[in-house]
Design a protein around this motif. Structure first.
Motif, PDB file in Angstrom:
ATOM      1  N   ILE A  82     -31.264 106.248  30.836  1.00  0.00           N
ATOM      2  CA  ILE A  82     -31.722 106.075  29.183  1.00  0.00           C
ATOM      3  C   ILE A  82     -32.672 104.973  29.134  1.00  0.00           C
ATOM      4  O   ILE A  82     -32.110 103.708  29.504  1.00  0.00           O
ATOM      5  N   GLU A  89     -33.373 105.044  19.322  1.00  0.00           N
ATOM      6  CA  GLU A  89     -33.893 106.101  18.860  1.00  0.00           C
ATOM      7  C   GLU A  89     -33.520 106.804  17.653  1.00  0.00           C
ATOM      8  O   GLU A  89     -33.932 107.479  16.713  1.00  0.00           O
ATOM      9  N   HIS A  90     -31.891 106.578  17.636  1.00  0.00           N
ATOM     10  CA  HIS A  90     -31.014 107.129  16.379  1.00  0.00           C
ATOM     11  C   HIS A  90     -30.964 105.865  15.585  1.00  0.00           C
ATOM     12  O   HIS A  90     -29.722 106.067  14.574  1.00  0.00           O
ATOM     13  N   HIS A 107     -25.680 108.020  18.416  1.00  0.00           N
ATOM     14  CA  HIS A 107     -26.325 109.363  18.793  1.00  0.00           C
ATOM     15  C   HIS A 107     -25.661 110.533  18.125  1.00  0.00           C
ATOM     16  O   HIS A 107     -24.337 110.675  18.019  1.00  0.00           O
ATOM     17  N   TYR A 140     -26.727 102.961  21.074  1.00  0.00           N
ATOM     18  CA  TYR A 140     -26.961 104.179  21.320  1.00  0.00           C
ATOM     19  C   TYR A 140     -25.676 105.001  21.266  1.00  0.00           C
ATOM     20  O   TYR A 140     -25.722 106.424  20.694  1.00  0.00           O
ATOM     21  N   ASP A 176     -36.670 102.064  25.265  1.00  0.00           N
ATOM     22  CA  ASP A 176     -37.315 102.584  24.173  1.00  0.00           C
ATOM     23  C   ASP A 176     -36.313 103.952  23.695  1.00  0.00           C
ATOM     24  O   ASP A 176     -36.698 104.258  22.425  1.00  0.00           O
ATOM     25  N   GLN A 177     -35.601 104.433  24.216  1.00  0.00           N
ATOM     26  CA  GLN A 177     -34.543 105.571  23.856  1.00  0.00           C
ATOM     27  C   GLN A 177     -33.330 105.040  23.277  1.00  0.00           C
ATOM     28  O   GLN A 177     -32.609 105.564  22.403  1.00  0.00           O
ATOM     29  N   ASP A 205     -36.051 104.366  37.434  1.00  0.00           N
ATOM     30  CA  ASP A 205     -35.543 105.138  36.256  1.00  0.00           C
ATOM     31  C   ASP A 205     -35.284 106.246  36.416  1.00  0.00           C
ATOM     32  O   ASP A 205     -34.897 107.175  35.302  1.00  0.00           O
TER      33      ASP A 205
END
Length: 350
Positions: free
Chosen positions: A20, A27-28, A263, A259, A23-24, A11
């Motif tokens: 990234i 996020e948006h 973003h 993503y 779970d990220q 990671d």
């Protein structure tokens, strides 16, 4: 596995890159509610997964695909889950087909907010085989890979510049994005797949070229660059021979697309998102596109092994049938890239 290789698949991102995690990626996602997303090639594979994911956040999906049955199935899956979607037949190499796709979005949903020119193919015809006619003269070569992977993308992006601002309310800062689909071949050429490599290099170059201009217009642009994924673009023999090389998960590629599109930070426009294996997504910021990066890649990969593979393949073609030959070549190239991935990453952030 060596320490270097392990660090690549962990990671922890190489210096200058941003790791990234899954779970990220979403996020948006709430920013996508009621946005209208045009995506080509969503009858299956990456496109279908991306369409379903966008719809799960309340986006309205418009699909263009030659596979009408598959596209309609994607629409049915989205509607069954409470989403909104529509589809029409679209050959991305035909200008009028693409115009009609964008017009469908405007007529049905009133706007276009995200454009994803996802439709793509491999290299069905050999660029390296010169075919002669009855008089001994070279025949005109067919370039389906370039037509689909590059011309089709250029059509989509050109139209996006217009339709992304149709019906846009003045003095607003809406979410407007173009997400291109590149490949690891956008970074390192695949020997014996010249037109595929050329098309994917071009897609990355297109993103870099347009970013400064589109940023001034409030339009985001990014390029997603996965390694081999388990999609229809991979023939069954290749999937069998790729056993042992971790394929990039299709849901993770779809997550990277979401993503990149959603973003809110303008600084993330113009970035490349690289998925070299079954590990996390790596974001390559625009400032990491350094002069000479391609020369570094060329010099630091084990070119001797690639050249040997090419020479070996040349001998093999005299013995085996073309389909098997194509599979062997693809496997060889995949393994060369996979087992030298640590050098690739080292080169990218120098």
């Amino acid at each position: 596995m060596s320490t270097t290789a392990s660090s690549i698949t962990s990671d922890v991102a190489p210096a200058g890159f941003v790791s990234i995690l899954d779970d990220q990626l979403f996020e948006h996602g709430e920013r996508l509610k009621d946005k209208v997303v045009i995506i080509t090639g969503a009858a299956s594979g990456i496109g279908k997964e991306a369409a379903i994911r966008f719809a799960s956040f309340g986006a309205k999906i418009v699909i263009g695909d030659l596979d009408v049955v598959g596209a309609e199935q994607t629409v049915s899956d989205i509607v069954a889950s409470g989403g909104q979607a529509t589809a029409r037949k679209c050959n991305v190499t035909m200008w009028d087909d693409q115009v009609e796709l964008f017009e469908l979005a405007i007529q049905k949903y009133g706007s276009v907010d995200v454009v994803i020119p996802n439709a793509g193919i491999g290299e069905p015809e050999s660029f390296l085989e010169v075919k002669l006619d009855k008089t001994g003269r070279p025949q005109k070569i067919n370039l389906p890979t370039v037509h689909v992977n590059l011309t089709g993308v250029l059509y989509s992006v050109h139209l996006a510049q217009h339709y992304l601002v149709v019906n846009q309310k003045p003095n607003t800062q809406p979410l407007k994005a173009i997400v291109l689909i590149g490949s690891m071949a956008s970074w390192q050429a695949f020997p014996l797949a010249p037109t595929y490599s050329a098309s994917k290099h071009a897609v990355l170059g297109l993103m870099r070229s347009l970013d400064p201009i589109l940023t001034l217009r409030g339009i985001r642009i990014a390029c997603i660059n996965p390694f081999f994924a388990d999609t229809g673009i991979l023939p069954t023999p290749l999937k069998v021979f790729l056993a042992g090389c971790p394929l990039t998960p299709v849901p993770r590629i779809a997550g990277a697309i979401i993503y990149a599109a959603s973003h809110p930070d303008p600084a993330t426009s113009g970035c490349a998102y690289v998925l070299p294996d079954d590990g996390p997504v790596f974001k390559v910021p625009r400032e990491e596109f350094k002069a000479g990066v391609y020369q570094l890649l060329e010099g630091k990969l084990h070119i001797t092994g690639i050249i040997y593979a090419i020479k070996y393949a040349t001998d093999i073609v005299k013995i085996v049938a073309k389909p098997l030959f194509a599979s062997v070549i693809a496997v060889g190239l995949a393994r060369v890239l996979w087992f030298n991935r640590e050098t690739l990453w080292t080169s990218l952030h120098i």
